[in-house]
Design an enzyme around this catalytic site. Structure first.
Site: not given
Lengths: 216, 230
Positions: A48-49
């Protein structure tokens, strides 16, 4: 949980990842299934980064390349980087085929509590709420009971929910269970355990079919 | 007709930040966190800040420097689980913490940068975590109105910048940085390398210059930017 039963659980959970999928693995136990995926499996790992196509753990760490859990990872042919809004557009927009998450509690109806123990552990949810609510399929990997021996699979979660009714399948060191309209169904059992032992460790009604149970 | 040169000294750029300001800070963990700008903000001692960031870094790093020096009134974050100091200060009510799910944090920042008043989302719908939000109906579906998240300043870390403020980010250091560039009224970007206009391929720009106000050279690559050895 012995290391042997942990390894069996991870090995079994890894089979949930199918060719062609885009997959997000939660921090902790779920990330550990990476070691058990076939090297030739065509799958896109999302972090998700801002990474799609996360490569293996880096032998020579790049200070600018971590996954959401902070592990130094690598690129592979086809990796893409993007910003956090694009990353969660993938999540909310239904591009994540499967997410595998850890749990404090999971209910027989697929409710998941995984981000807050009021008064004790309040770190914030990160991206877990959105992953649990929006991934096309949500599976949980957890020990069957907590450190005090209490069931983590319950009739109703006592902790604040991450998402309601979104968990389809639960992998533990003792069993694989599916959330079905009829209730929670035992679909596979760890080798050497009896149905009675699994029921004893489960905090809600566990449906069992008539036929022989597969083991893992 | 060249483009404006926005290079600025570190001290001058950071001195624009006033007591009580809301400051967005880029980064997800170490990658993309502007440690040099944060260190200068600590040195100048600007007080009563509201910090908007994905996380609170780890103890002894980045946002933790601001917390330790008592400059932070409020944190708006998606999680602080890796910083026990931040958790302790929250529990002791020494700092106010507002948690926002990570994707909504990003999208509310992006919305502000796009000149929108907010976005409508069904994240957390019908759960206690969604309590207190304004419910709206769009095309027969219920959602929450998520207001745009603006800031007075954004502190950004880029791998490369040209003097006009076109920015390139490295690998997973992009994260919240390009969104925060857009959302703040005044964006200060530190860069590991500052190159002349024309030295960055226009295709390779991740955050376009019009979103950036000050381009600041980093005096050194602090240890904080490095690989964390356990």
């Amino acid at each position: 949980m012995s290391s042997g039963s942990s390894e069996r659980m991870l090995r079994r959970a890894a089979r949930e990842v199918q060719a062609g999928m885009t997959v997000n693995l939660g921090i902790g136990l779920p990330t550990q299934i990476l070691a058990y995926l076939p090297p030739d499996l065509e799958v896109c790992m999302h972090s998700e980064n801002g990474i799609a196509g996360v490569g293996p753990i880096a032998l020579n760490p790049d200070r600018n390349l971590i996954d959401a859990g902070g592990a130094y990872v690598s690129v592979m042919p086809g990796t893409a980087f993007f910003d956090s809004a694009t990353s969660f557009a993938m999540v909310r927009g239904g591009r994540i085929d499967l997410t595998m998450l850890g749990a404090f509690e999971v209910s027989g109806t697929g409710d998941l509590a995984s981000w807050i123990i009021p008064g004790k552990f309040t770190p914030g949810a990160g991206g877990a709420i959105e992953l649990a609510q929006k991934a096309r399929r949500v599976a949980v990997i957890t020990t069957h009971v907590d450190k005090a021996g209490r069931p983590k699979i319950v009739e109703k979660c006592s902790l604040p929910l991450t998402a309601k009714g979104r968990v389809s399948r639960i992998f533990t060191d003792m069993a694989v269970c599916d959330v079905t309209p009829e209730g929670l169904r035992l679909v596979e059992i760890a080798e050497g355990l009896s149905v009675g032992e699994v029921r004893q460790a489960t905090g809600t009604v566990l449906l069992v079919g008539d036929g022989p149970l597969a083991t893992f | 007709m060249p483009l404006p040169d926005k290079t600025c000294g570190m001290e001058d750029a950071v001195s624009r930040i006033f007591d009580g300001a809301t400051v967005m800070i880029g980064g997800f963990g170490v990658p993309g966190t502007p440690f040099c700008l944060i260190r200068e903000l600590v040195r100048q001692g600007t007080k009563n800040l509201t910090i908007v960031k994905n996380d609170a870094n780890k103890p002894g790093m980045g946002v933790d420097w601001l917390l330790a020096s008592g400059q932070v009134r409020k944190l708006v974050v998606s999680h602080i689980g890796l910083n026990a100091n931040a958790v302790r200060m929250m529990n002791a009510r020494e700092v106010e913490v507002e948690f926002v799910p990570q994707g909504l944090l990003a999208e509310r920042i992006r919305a502000a940068g796009a000149g929108l008043l907010g976005v409508v989302s069904d994240i957390m719908i019908d759960t206690p975590a969604g309590a207190g939000r304004t419910q709206v109906e769009v095309a027969g579906k219920r959602g929450y109105l998520e207001p745009a998240l603006t800031a007075d300043f954004a502190l950004i870390h880029a791998e490369r910048a040209d003097t006009f403020g076109n920015l390139c980010f490295a690998a997973s250091a992009r994260n919240f940085n390009p969104l925060m560039c857009m959302a703040a009224r005044h964006t200060i970007a530190e860069a590991e390398t500052i190159v002349p206009q024309g030295a960055i391929d226009p295709h390779a720009v991740h955050a376009p210059g019009p979103f950036v106000h000050d381009v600041v050279a980093m005096p050194e690559l602090l240890e904080a930017y490095g690989v964390i050895r356990l």
